[in-house]
Design a protein around this motif. Structure first.
Motif, PDB file in Angstrom:
ATOM      1  N   MET A  84       0.834  -1.204   0.000  1.00  0.00           N
ATOM      2  CA  MET A  84       0.000   0.000   0.000  1.00  0.00           C
ATOM      3  C   MET A  84       0.869   1.255   0.000  1.00  0.00           C
ATOM      4  SD  MET A  84      -2.818  -1.340   2.765  1.00  0.00           S
ATOM      5  CE  MET A  84      -3.563   0.257   3.094  1.00  0.00           C
ATOM      6  N   GLY A  85       1.972   1.220   0.751  1.00  0.00           N
ATOM      7  CA  GLY A  85       2.881   2.364   0.797  1.00  0.00           C
ATOM      8  C   GLY A  85       3.557   2.600  -0.543  1.00  0.00           C
ATOM      9  N   GLN A  86       3.904   1.504  -1.240  1.00  0.00           N
ATOM     10  CA  GLN A  86       4.535   1.631  -2.559  1.00  0.00           C
ATOM     11  C   GLN A  86       3.563   2.177  -3.593  1.00  0.00           C
ATOM     12  OE1 GLN A  86       6.111  -2.238  -3.521  1.00  0.00           O
ATOM     13  NE2 GLN A  86       7.430  -2.306  -1.708  1.00  0.00           N
ATOM     14  N   ARG A  87       2.297   1.758  -3.497  1.00  0.00           N
ATOM     15  CA  ARG A  87       1.289   2.215  -4.459  1.00  0.00           C
ATOM     16  C   ARG A  87       0.868   3.669  -4.205  1.00  0.00           C
ATOM     17  NH1 ARG A  87      -1.937  -1.768  -6.914  1.00  0.00           N
ATOM     18  NH2 ARG A  87      -3.068   0.028  -7.779  1.00  0.00           N
ATOM     19  N   ASN A  88       1.096   4.140  -3.004  1.00  0.00           N
ATOM     20  CA  ASN A  88       0.694   5.512  -2.635  1.00  0.00           C
ATOM     21  C   ASN A  88       1.879   6.245  -1.992  1.00  0.00           C
ATOM     22  OD1 ASN A  88      -2.530   5.531  -2.939  1.00  0.00           O
ATOM     23  ND2 ASN A  88      -1.869   3.559  -2.125  1.00  0.00           N
ATOM     24  N   ARG A  91       3.930   9.069   2.182  1.00  0.00           N
ATOM     25  CA  ARG A  91       5.176   9.110   2.952  1.00  0.00           C
ATOM     26  C   ARG A  91       5.518  10.518   3.410  1.00  0.00           C
ATOM     27  NH1 ARG A  91       8.778   4.378   1.482  1.00  0.00           N
ATOM     28  NH2 ARG A  91       7.386   2.948   0.406  1.00  0.00           N
ATOM     29  N   ASP A  92       4.956  11.509   2.750  1.00  0.00           N
ATOM     30  CA  ASP A  92       5.218  12.897   3.144  1.00  0.00           C
ATOM     31  C   ASP A  92       4.396  13.307   4.351  1.00  0.00           C
ATOM     32  OD1 ASP A  92       6.950  13.135   0.991  1.00  0.00           O
ATOM     33  OD2 ASP A  92       5.375  13.823  -0.368  1.00  0.00           O
ATOM     34  N   GLU A  93       3.419  12.502   4.722  1.00  0.00           N
ATOM     35  CA  GLU A  93       2.559  12.838   5.844  1.00  0.00           C
ATOM     36  C   GLU A  93       3.137  12.307   7.153  1.00  0.00           C
ATOM     37  OE1 GLU A  93      -1.530  11.874   5.307  1.00  0.00           O
ATOM     38  OE2 GLU A  93      -1.524  12.352   3.162  1.00  0.00           O
ATOM     39  N   GLU A  94       2.796  12.986   8.228  1.00  0.00           N
ATOM     40  CA  GLU A  94       3.272  12.576   9.549  1.00  0.00           C
ATOM     41  C   GLU A  94       2.595  11.259   9.964  1.00  0.00           C
ATOM     42  OE1 GLU A  94       3.722  14.519  14.029  1.00  0.00           O
ATOM     43  OE2 GLU A  94       2.608  15.560  12.454  1.00  0.00           O
ATOM     44  N   ASN A  95       3.385  10.360  10.552  1.00  0.00           N
ATOM     45  CA  ASN A  95       2.878   9.063  11.010  1.00  0.00           C
ATOM     46  C   ASN A  95       2.190   8.283   9.884  1.00  0.00           C
ATOM     47  OD1 ASN A  95       3.708   9.682  13.680  1.00  0.00           O
ATOM     48  ND2 ASN A  95       1.788  10.745  14.062  1.00  0.00           N
ATOM     49  N   TYR A  96       2.815   8.289   8.703  1.00  0.00           N
ATOM     50  CA  TYR A  96       2.152   7.653   7.559  1.00  0.00           C
ATOM     51  C   TYR A  96       2.010   6.146   7.753  1.00  0.00           C
ATOM     52  CZ  TYR A  96       6.199   5.420   5.280  1.00  0.00           C
ATOM     53  OH  TYR A  96       7.254   4.593   4.974  1.00  0.00           O
ATOM     54  N   LYS A  97       2.948   5.494   8.471  1.00  0.00           N
ATOM     55  CA  LYS A  97       2.848   4.058   8.730  1.00  0.00           C
ATOM     56  C   LYS A  97       1.594   3.752   9.541  1.00  0.00           C
ATOM     57  CE  LYS A  97       6.484   1.688   7.120  1.00  0.00           C
ATOM     58  NZ  LYS A  97       6.384   0.424   6.349  1.00  0.00           N
ATOM     59  N   HIS A  98       1.376   4.570  10.549  1.00  0.00           N
ATOM     60  CA  HIS A  98       0.185   4.397  11.382  1.00  0.00           C
ATOM     61  C   HIS A  98      -1.073   4.535  10.527  1.00  0.00           C
ATOM     62  CE1 HIS A  98      -1.821   5.392  15.515  1.00  0.00           C
ATOM     63  NE2 HIS A  98      -2.491   4.484  14.830  1.00  0.00           N
ATOM     64  N   LYS A  99      -1.058   5.483   9.630  1.00  0.00           N
ATOM     65  CA  LYS A  99      -2.213   5.712   8.763  1.00  0.00           C
ATOM     66  C   LYS A  99      -2.456   4.519   7.845  1.00  0.00           C
ATOM     67  CE  LYS A  99      -3.065   9.822   7.560  1.00  0.00           C
ATOM     68  NZ  LYS A  99      -3.070  11.194   7.001  1.00  0.00           N
ATOM     69  N   LEU A 100      -1.375   3.923   7.341  1.00  0.00           N
ATOM     70  CA  LEU A 100      -1.526   2.762   6.457  1.00  0.00           C
ATOM     71  C   LEU A 100      -2.156   1.578   7.189  1.00  0.00           C
ATOM     72  CD1 LEU A 100       1.837   2.840   4.449  1.00  0.00           C
ATOM     73  CD2 LEU A 100      -0.458   3.288   3.574  1.00  0.00           C
ATOM     74  N   TRP A 101      -1.752   1.355   8.436  1.00  0.00           N
ATOM     75  CA  TRP A 101      -2.347   0.257   9.213  1.00  0.00           C
ATOM     76  C   TRP A 101      -3.826   0.537   9.496  1.00  0.00           C
ATOM     77  CZ3 TRP A 101      -0.708  -4.552  10.286  1.00  0.00           C
ATOM     78  CH2 TRP A 101       0.642  -4.847  10.073  1.00  0.00           C
ATOM     79  N   ASP A 102      -4.158   1.803   9.756  1.00  0.00           N
ATOM     80  CA  ASP A 102      -5.569   2.158   9.939  1.00  0.00           C
ATOM     81  C   ASP A 102      -6.368   1.871   8.667  1.00  0.00           C
ATOM     82  OD1 ASP A 102      -5.026   3.000  12.474  1.00  0.00           O
ATOM     83  OD2 ASP A 102      -5.156   5.147  12.058  1.00  0.00           O
ATOM     84  N   HIS A 103      -5.780   2.205   7.516  1.00  0.00           N
ATOM     85  CA  HIS A 103      -6.452   1.960   6.243  1.00  0.00           C
ATOM     86  C   HIS A 103      -6.635   0.464   5.997  1.00  0.00           C
ATOM     87  CE1 HIS A 103      -5.235   6.147   4.464  1.00  0.00           C
ATOM     88  NE2 HIS A 103      -6.054   6.222   5.488  1.00  0.00           N
TER      89      HIS A 103
END
Length: 210
Positions: free
Chosen positions: A46-50, A54-66
């Motif tokens: 998901m991180g690679q496709r979007n 990565r420019d957003e704060e806590n983007y890893k946390h956001k990906l897990w929420d998604h």
């Protein structure tokens, strides 16, 4: 042929159907260890496709929420972050307060607010009174420049009182012209004018002697 209308609804269309199907497959795995491995791989994908995330704060946390949203809140994995609930995501954000510098006040600028806060913090005395008068004079200049008209001092006094939430009050002064800061400025201005005149006179005499 399979039509989109016959497929399951995409919970987050921006990730596409392929990721949605991967998440559904992850949910179906019996072993939690396998689900954990696949969930981690999906988040990385998901991180690679979007990459913009990565420019957003806590983007890893956001990906897990998604990921959890894509799983319709029904994914049993050991995530590095607590998953959100439906209720949390359904909550409307708190209404933002409008800044004080709106409407009649926008042209004063943030520096005036900072000076007002500084004046509020000062103990009562000459220094505080002088700073308040400096603030009022600067407010008057900003008002006149922005609105291209002369403003009455009572308007400035009212704005100062409102911006300071009634903590700074110049209503005891009839006008800024009668304030100490005004007379101090005029005194310095007159003294400078006298000094300049004296210089011009001396220079004139020197030139005549030559």
């Amino acid at each position: 042929m399979e039509y989109n209308t016959e497929r399951n609804q995409l919970l987050m269309p921006e990730y596409g159907r392929h990721i949605q199907q991967l998440v559904e497959h992850c949910k179906s795995l019996v072993s939690k260890e396998e689900r954990n491995e696949m969930a981690l791989a999906i988040v990385e994908f998901m991180g690679q496709r979007n990459p913009h995330l990565r420019d957003e704060e806590n983007y890893k946390h956001k990906l897990w929420d998604h990921l959890y949203i894509l799983a319709n809140y029904e994914l049993d994995v050991d995530a590095p972050y607590p998953f959100p609930t439906r209720e949390e995501l359904a909550q409307k954000p708190k209404k933002m307060e409008y800044p004080k510098l709106q409407g009649d006040y926008k042209f004063y600028g943030k520096s005036i607010l900072q000076l007002i806060e500084k004046a509020i913090e000062l103990e009562e005395g000459d220094e505080k009174e002088a700073l308040i008068e400096v603030i009022a004079n600067n407010m008057k200049k900003s008002y006149n420049v922005y609105n291209k008209e002369h403003v009455q001092d009572e308007v400035i006094f009212r704005h100062l009182k409102e911006l300071s939430e009634n903590r700074l009050d110049l209503t005891g002064i009839d006008s800024l012209e009668k304030s100490r800061i005004y007379h101090s400025n005029n005194k310095n201005k007159n003294q400078n004018q006298k000094n300049n005149s004296k210089k011009r006179y001396n220079n004139h005499n020197k030139n005549r002697k030559r």
